[in-house]
Scaffold this active site. Sequence first.
Site, mmCIF file in Angstrom:
data_model
loop_
_atom_site.group_PDB
_atom_site.id
_atom_site.type_symbol
_atom_site.label_atom_id
_atom_site.label_comp_id
_atom_site.label_asym_id
_atom_site.label_seq_id
_atom_site.Cartn_x
_atom_site.Cartn_y
_atom_site.Cartn_z
ATOM 1 N N TYR A 1 0.816 -1.219 0.000
ATOM 2 C CA TYR A 1 0.000 0.000 0.000
ATOM 3 C C TYR A 1 0.849 1.267 0.000
ATOM 4 C CZ TYR A 1 -3.782 3.242 0.825
ATOM 5 O OH TYR A 1 -4.665 4.284 0.694
ATOM 6 N N GLU B 1 1.610 6.577 -6.873
ATOM 7 C CA GLU B 1 0.505 7.340 -7.445
ATOM 8 C C GLU B 1 0.697 8.834 -7.215
ATOM 9 O OE1 GLU B 1 -2.595 3.735 -6.271
ATOM 10 O OE2 GLU B 1 -2.885 5.746 -5.446
#
Length: 286
Positions: free
Chosen positions: A208, A215
């Site tokens: 994660y 991102e």
Amino acid sequence: MSTKAAPKSKPKKSAPAAVKAYLIAYNALSAAGWSYLLVLLIVHLFNLDGQSQAAPVPTHSLVKTLLFKVKGLLSLGHDTERPLSFLQTKLPPALQPILARATTAYARIGEKTTFVQSFAILEVLHAVLGWVRSPVVTTTMQVSSRLFLVWGITAQFAETHSNPIYASMVLAWSVTEVIRYTFYALNLLGTSSQILLWLRYTTFYVLYPLGASSEAFLILSTLPHVGVFPKCLHATGGSKPVSEWNVGQLARGVLFLIWWPGLYAMYTYMIGQRGKVLGAPKAKTL
């Protein structure tokens, strides 16, 4: 004295056979799609088929910021244009070509990743129709962020295509989704796997932060250079005051800033969910 019998709890409604069959097929196909992307990415990075390009990392690459970001911020942007060859020489020889091939990962898997990821919009429909227990708002937010990355960022800004951070993002996505969709498909088939259960609620510790930070830096790479941020953090090059940014640039700048508290909130939430499913770690006794 009479006592009333406790009301019987209503049995959970099982999904109609057709819906269950559809969900099994959806999760199985999604697992297969992400498995294909994962294998293709690994083949490309390690050049297992002998067809992967190993282009030089462009000067605007975000990779060099992983070494010089802190120094650049502290020095208000000075000494941030050091050549990427410095980073490459610090890597073990076996990793140097992998870094170079990461800059061409989009050419190999970009369109395929966009295609596979786009089907996730169906998960919002599944939640709205009550076919799955996932909260509609949470599902919508998670799917929207992924769709924004593939359609609003990588599909719109060509500079992200040569960014090695794209490879790290897809790597985190694909490993996560292979585990998740396989886990769901087997559950619907009535088959449990303790290994998959553990992977489902443990691998996020690494995947994660890797995926979410990738991102965020891809979003940042589409913005003009500004303030104390080193130029190598931005793919668009020249300096430009924030007051001169257009609406799209301002929106992406805000997204970059809120990405980090969002990452923290989701990360701590998933840690809590792991504790509920797998149980809190047992305290050591002396």
